[in-house]
Design a protein around this motif. Structure first.
Motif, PDB file in Angstrom:
ATOM      1  N   GLN A  72       0.828  -1.210   0.000  1.00  0.00           N
ATOM      2  CA  GLN A  72       0.000   0.000   0.000  1.00  0.00           C
ATOM      3  C   GLN A  72       0.859   1.255   0.000  1.00  0.00           C
ATOM      4  O   GLN A  72       0.603   2.205  -0.729  1.00  0.00           O
ATOM      5  CB  GLN A  72      -0.937  -0.010   1.221  1.00  0.00           C
ATOM      6  CG  GLN A  72      -2.125  -0.950   1.011  1.00  0.00           C
ATOM      7  CD  GLN A  72      -2.836  -1.336   2.304  1.00  0.00           C
ATOM      8  OE1 GLN A  72      -2.691  -0.654   3.314  1.00  0.00           O
ATOM      9  NE2 GLN A  72      -3.567  -2.431   2.266  1.00  0.00           N
ATOM     10  N   LYS A  73       1.937   1.230   0.794  1.00  0.00           N
ATOM     11  CA  LYS A  73       2.818   2.406   0.850  1.00  0.00           C
ATOM     12  C   LYS A  73       3.471   2.658  -0.515  1.00  0.00           C
ATOM     13  O   LYS A  73       3.623   3.795  -0.954  1.00  0.00           O
ATOM     14  CB  LYS A  73       3.893   2.188   1.917  1.00  0.00           C
ATOM     15  CG  LYS A  73       4.734   3.439   2.137  1.00  0.00           C
ATOM     16  CD  LYS A  73       5.845   3.245   3.142  1.00  0.00           C
ATOM     17  CE  LYS A  73       6.742   4.475   3.118  1.00  0.00           C
ATOM     18  NZ  LYS A  73       8.046   4.194   3.724  1.00  0.00           N
ATOM     19  N   LEU A  74       3.875   1.576  -1.178  1.00  0.00           N
ATOM     20  CA  LEU A  74       4.505   1.711  -2.494  1.00  0.00           C
ATOM     21  C   LEU A  74       3.474   1.917  -3.602  1.00  0.00           C
ATOM     22  O   LEU A  74       3.839   2.174  -4.750  1.00  0.00           O
ATOM     23  CB  LEU A  74       5.333   0.456  -2.814  1.00  0.00           C
ATOM     24  CG  LEU A  74       6.514   0.141  -1.902  1.00  0.00           C
ATOM     25  CD1 LEU A  74       7.140  -1.198  -2.296  1.00  0.00           C
ATOM     26  CD2 LEU A  74       7.558   1.248  -1.963  1.00  0.00           C
ATOM     27  N   ASP A  75       2.189   1.762  -3.255  1.00  0.00           N
ATOM     28  CA  ASP A  75       1.109   1.845  -4.237  1.00  0.00           C
ATOM     29  C   ASP A  75       1.292   0.828  -5.366  1.00  0.00           C
ATOM     30  O   ASP A  75       1.126   1.125  -6.552  1.00  0.00           O
ATOM     31  CB  ASP A  75       0.980   3.271  -4.791  1.00  0.00           C
ATOM     32  CG  ASP A  75      -0.345   3.475  -5.520  1.00  0.00           C
ATOM     33  OD1 ASP A  75      -1.301   2.719  -5.240  1.00  0.00           O
ATOM     34  OD2 ASP A  75      -0.412   4.372  -6.383  1.00  0.00           O
ATOM     35  N   LYS A  76       1.684  -0.399  -4.969  1.00  0.00           N
ATOM     36  CA  LYS A  76       1.834  -1.498  -5.924  1.00  0.00           C
ATOM     37  C   LYS A  76       0.800  -2.567  -5.565  1.00  0.00           C
ATOM     38  O   LYS A  76       0.622  -2.893  -4.382  1.00  0.00           O
ATOM     39  CB  LYS A  76       3.226  -2.142  -5.824  1.00  0.00           C
ATOM     40  CG  LYS A  76       4.392  -1.178  -5.985  1.00  0.00           C
ATOM     41  CD  LYS A  76       4.545  -0.709  -7.397  1.00  0.00           C
ATOM     42  CE  LYS A  76       5.817   0.108  -7.547  1.00  0.00           C
ATOM     43  NZ  LYS A  76       5.863   0.819  -8.837  1.00  0.00           N
ATOM     44  N   ALA A  77       0.140  -3.104  -6.557  1.00  0.00           N
ATOM     45  CA  ALA A  77      -0.847  -4.156  -6.308  1.00  0.00           C
ATOM     46  C   ALA A  77      -0.167  -5.372  -5.690  1.00  0.00           C
ATOM     47  O   ALA A  77       0.984  -5.674  -6.030  1.00  0.00           O
ATOM     48  CB  ALA A  77      -1.522  -4.544  -7.612  1.00  0.00           C
ATOM     49  N   PRO A  78      -0.855  -6.073  -4.779  1.00  0.00           N
ATOM     50  CA  PRO A  78      -0.304  -7.334  -4.284  1.00  0.00           C
ATOM     51  C   PRO A  78      -0.105  -8.293  -5.461  1.00  0.00           C
ATOM     52  O   PRO A  78      -0.961  -8.370  -6.347  1.00  0.00           O
ATOM     53  CB  PRO A  78      -1.395  -7.846  -3.329  1.00  0.00           C
ATOM     54  CG  PRO A  78      -2.197  -6.646  -2.965  1.00  0.00           C
ATOM     55  CD  PRO A  78      -2.154  -5.753  -4.166  1.00  0.00           C
ATOM     56  N   PRO A  79       1.027  -8.984  -5.502  1.00  0.00           N
ATOM     57  CA  PRO A  79       1.285  -9.878  -6.639  1.00  0.00           C
ATOM     58  C   PRO A  79       0.406 -11.124  -6.590  1.00  0.00           C
ATOM     59  O   PRO A  79      -0.169 -11.462  -5.550  1.00  0.00           O
ATOM     60  CB  PRO A  79       2.762 -10.243  -6.475  1.00  0.00           C
ATOM     61  CG  PRO A  79       3.069 -10.011  -5.038  1.00  0.00           C
ATOM     62  CD  PRO A  79       2.147  -8.935  -4.556  1.00  0.00           C
ATOM     63  N   LYS A  80       0.313 -11.791  -7.732  1.00  0.00           N
ATOM     64  CA  LYS A  80      -0.466 -13.041  -7.808  1.00  0.00           C
ATOM     65  C   LYS A  80       0.397 -14.258  -7.554  1.00  0.00           C
ATOM     66  O   LYS A  80      -0.107 -15.361  -7.375  1.00  0.00           O
ATOM     67  CB  LYS A  80      -1.115 -13.148  -9.191  1.00  0.00           C
ATOM     68  CG  LYS A  80      -2.162 -12.082  -9.416  1.00  0.00           C
ATOM     69  CD  LYS A  80      -2.714 -12.125 -10.819  1.00  0.00           C
ATOM     70  CE  LYS A  80      -3.748 -11.009 -10.993  1.00  0.00           C
ATOM     71  NZ  LYS A  80      -3.986 -10.700 -12.408  1.00  0.00           N
ATOM     72  N   HIS A  81       1.686 -14.052  -7.596  1.00  0.00           N
ATOM     73  CA  HIS A  81       2.655 -15.132  -7.378  1.00  0.00           C
ATOM     74  C   HIS A  81       3.842 -14.474  -6.680  1.00  0.00           C
ATOM     75  O   HIS A  81       4.137 -13.311  -6.954  1.00  0.00           O
ATOM     76  CB  HIS A  81       3.079 -15.700  -8.743  1.00  0.00           C
ATOM     77  CG  HIS A  81       3.980 -16.913  -8.652  1.00  0.00           C
ATOM     78  ND1 HIS A  81       3.503 -18.196  -8.735  1.00  0.00           N
ATOM     79  CD2 HIS A  81       5.325 -17.025  -8.487  1.00  0.00           C
ATOM     80  CE1 HIS A  81       4.519 -19.054  -8.636  1.00  0.00           C
ATOM     81  NE2 HIS A  81       5.624 -18.364  -8.475  1.00  0.00           N
ATOM     82  N   PRO A  82       4.521 -15.171  -5.785  1.00  0.00           N
ATOM     83  CA  PRO A  82       5.673 -14.533  -5.127  1.00  0.00           C
ATOM     84  C   PRO A  82       6.666 -13.981  -6.160  1.00  0.00           C
ATOM     85  O   PRO A  82       7.023 -14.673  -7.120  1.00  0.00           O
ATOM     86  CB  PRO A  82       6.292 -15.692  -4.326  1.00  0.00           C
ATOM     87  CG  PRO A  82       5.147 -16.625  -4.062  1.00  0.00           C
ATOM     88  CD  PRO A  82       4.283 -16.542  -5.293  1.00  0.00           C
ATOM     89  N   LEU A  83       7.069 -12.735  -5.950  1.00  0.00           N
ATOM     90  CA  LEU A  83       8.074 -12.084  -6.810  1.00  0.00           C
ATOM     91  C   LEU A  83       9.411 -12.220  -6.104  1.00  0.00           C
ATOM     92  O   LEU A  83       9.551 -11.812  -4.953  1.00  0.00           O
ATOM     93  CB  LEU A  83       7.719 -10.612  -6.998  1.00  0.00           C
ATOM     94  CG  LEU A  83       6.334 -10.373  -7.625  1.00  0.00           C
ATOM     95  CD1 LEU A  83       5.987  -8.883  -7.591  1.00  0.00           C
ATOM     96  CD2 LEU A  83       6.272 -10.906  -9.045  1.00  0.00           C
ATOM     97  N   PHE A  84      10.381 -12.796  -6.791  1.00  0.00           N
ATOM     98  CA  PHE A  84      11.617 -13.114  -6.081  1.00  0.00           C
ATOM     99  C   PHE A  84      12.852 -12.960  -6.948  1.00  0.00           C
ATOM    100  O   PHE A  84      12.787 -12.924  -8.174  1.00  0.00           O
ATOM    101  CB  PHE A  84      11.565 -14.540  -5.511  1.00  0.00           C
ATOM    102  CG  PHE A  84      11.462 -15.628  -6.553  1.00  0.00           C
ATOM    103  CD1 PHE A  84      12.589 -16.093  -7.218  1.00  0.00           C
ATOM    104  CD2 PHE A  84      10.231 -16.186  -6.866  1.00  0.00           C
ATOM    105  CE1 PHE A  84      12.486 -17.092  -8.175  1.00  0.00           C
ATOM    106  CE2 PHE A  84      10.128 -17.192  -7.831  1.00  0.00           C
ATOM    107  CZ  PHE A  84      11.264 -17.643  -8.483  1.00  0.00           C
ATOM    108  N   LEU A  85      13.966 -12.864  -6.255  1.00  0.00           N
ATOM    109  CA  LEU A  85      15.290 -12.933  -6.863  1.00  0.00           C
ATOM    110  C   LEU A  85      16.052 -14.011  -6.114  1.00  0.00           C
ATOM    111  O   LEU A  85      15.615 -14.495  -5.063  1.00  0.00           O
ATOM    112  CB  LEU A  85      16.008 -11.591  -6.736  1.00  0.00           C
ATOM    113  CG  LEU A  85      16.152 -11.159  -5.284  1.00  0.00           C
ATOM    114  CD1 LEU A  85      17.590 -11.068  -4.871  1.00  0.00           C
ATOM    115  CD2 LEU A  85      15.394  -9.863  -5.071  1.00  0.00           C
ATOM    116  N   ILE A  86      17.200 -14.388  -6.664  1.00  0.00           N
ATOM    117  CA  ILE A  86      18.017 -15.427  -6.035  1.00  0.00           C
ATOM    118  C   ILE A  86      19.336 -14.820  -5.576  1.00  0.00           C
ATOM    119  O   ILE A  86      19.980 -14.063  -6.321  1.00  0.00           O
ATOM    120  CB  ILE A  86      18.234 -16.600  -7.014  1.00  0.00           C
ATOM    121  CG1 ILE A  86      16.890 -17.308  -7.243  1.00  0.00           C
ATOM    122  CG2 ILE A  86      19.282 -17.580  -6.486  1.00  0.00           C
ATOM    123  CD1 ILE A  86      16.925 -18.366  -8.308  1.00  0.00           C
TER     124      ILE A  86
END
Lengths: 259, 259
Positions: A72-86
């Motif tokens: 909410q603070k970033l004004d980004k929609a909650p993702p539908k799948h985990p967004l990740f990096l390795i």
């Protein structure tokens, strides 16, 4: 709840075992942490041991945007799948080890206090129920970031580079199995001053959901760590400053950015 | 030039050794590939061996936008530092192993034929000269991508997810030390039809420059692979189709997308 630590004893030997958080006694185990660990008759006072990173991941999977408050603070929609990096294995350090500033980088370095999921058994395409059973326990994570590199190139967000430096995945001090994460908070302090204090039940994807969905993306191995993402209150660490990440039941992970 | 392979022999034993590309004979070695390998008196006909991935990386560092021709086609400025993502160890397969479609994904799967750098010694903050010395040799890479996942979330390019699936880092068939990469091309075929044919001397960052600059970002370990990025001609693979990646001097890496 069982508290597992990995340690170096006064003789320089590396071992692992269970910690009684009340008495401070550690019972050394043999075998392997993720494969039938067996108690020995050797015990130590925890104070006589040097804690090490409690596991040695083949990879750290680090999530972005996994808390409603931050989305909410970033004004980004909650993702539908985990967004990740390795993050690579060499990025991992344990409690009280120094975070080292990259020689090539003079910019801001950020802390991110997080819950870490420790995988106990190999899993691939796991259901949420199977994923729950594949979770060995939980640890604290400081997901350190060379934040000015992230958007340095306008065409490619450099997540792996900015978070992948040696010493940039602090984990520990222990792995706790049977933790009631839903009632816990992540509290991050900078030189003793509280900077983050957020409830884990604000997570978008629960730990079992994360393990299930990420196990559809890649096989997770025993000892792998999923850093569940952070929430509000991220800030930068001055050289010489100390970051503490605490979760009730696990303890406090402390790491200083070397001067 | 020396050609190194890793293999399973007819008895099921895993070994490694040198291949004489003219005679097709393999001399088994003992010790470790990256630490004083020694020839034994055992040899095989290469045709009697099953080739395996020639090394077992702790991480694959995969570059984006590292060829002038592709950067011009995409209308993206050449980067100032290698732009990369990290692919996990479980993504690696060897020659003739099947690329497996993720159970959860029905979209397009793309091939990317690339040069792979194989690291021979641990290196961190290496000069270009030190980096050159840390390169053990070169291999072929097919950097497979679940391309429709990459931009699925508008807020986060999912590089690690779309390229990190099990079987999505095809490497082999061999590692060649002393390769004159500047005069070589990457030729990628799809069911035998040429789809990519680009010169390695069009690279933006040379192999030694890549190793030097990436070693400032993270410690590179023996056996780690840097996939140097691809150039023009990328396309998608139908289920059941076969991709070949050839580099003169190294050979052809062939992998089929399982039906």
């Amino acid at each position: 709840m069982t508290t597992w630590i990995r340690f170096r004893d006064a003789g320089g030997h590396i071992g692992f075992g269970t910690l009684d958080q009340h008495s401070g006694r550690v019972v050394q185990h043999d075998g392997a942490l993720f494969d039938n660990p067996r108690p020995t008759d050797i015990s130590f006072a925890a104070d006589d041991l040097t804690l090490l990173a409690p596991c040695q991941p083949s990879k750290v999977v680090a999530l972005w945007n996994n808390y409603y408050a931050l989305s909410q603070k970033l004004d980004k929609a909650p993702p539908k799948h985990p967004l990740f990096l390795i993050k690579p294995p060499m990025s991992v350090i344990g409690p009280n080890e120094a975070i080292r500033r990259p020689k090539s980088y003079q910019g801001k370095i950020a802390y991110e206090g997080e819950l870490g999921i420790v995988i106990g058994r190999e899993c691939s395409n796991a259901s949420v129920e199977e994923a729950e059973a594949a979770i060995f326990g939980y640890t604290c994570v400081n997901d350190v970031t060379a934040i000015e590199l992230l958007q340095e190139d306008p065409n490619f967000a450099q997540w792996c580079r900015s978070k992948g430096f040696d010493t940039f995945s602090c984990i520990g001090p222990s792995i706790v199995s049977g933790l009631d994460w839903r009632s816990a908070h992540v509290v991050t302090t900078l030189d003793g001053v509280e900077r983050q204090n957020y409830p884990l039940d604000d997570m978008i994807f629960s730990p079992a959901e994360q393990v299930s969905m990420i196990s559809a993306d890649m096989t997770l191995m025993p000892g792998d760590v999923i850093a569940c993402g952070t929430s509000i209150g991220v800030g930068s660490i001055k050289d010489g400053s100390s970051v503490g990440v605490s979760i009730e039941g696990i303890g406090t992970l402390t790491n200083r950015l070397a001067q």
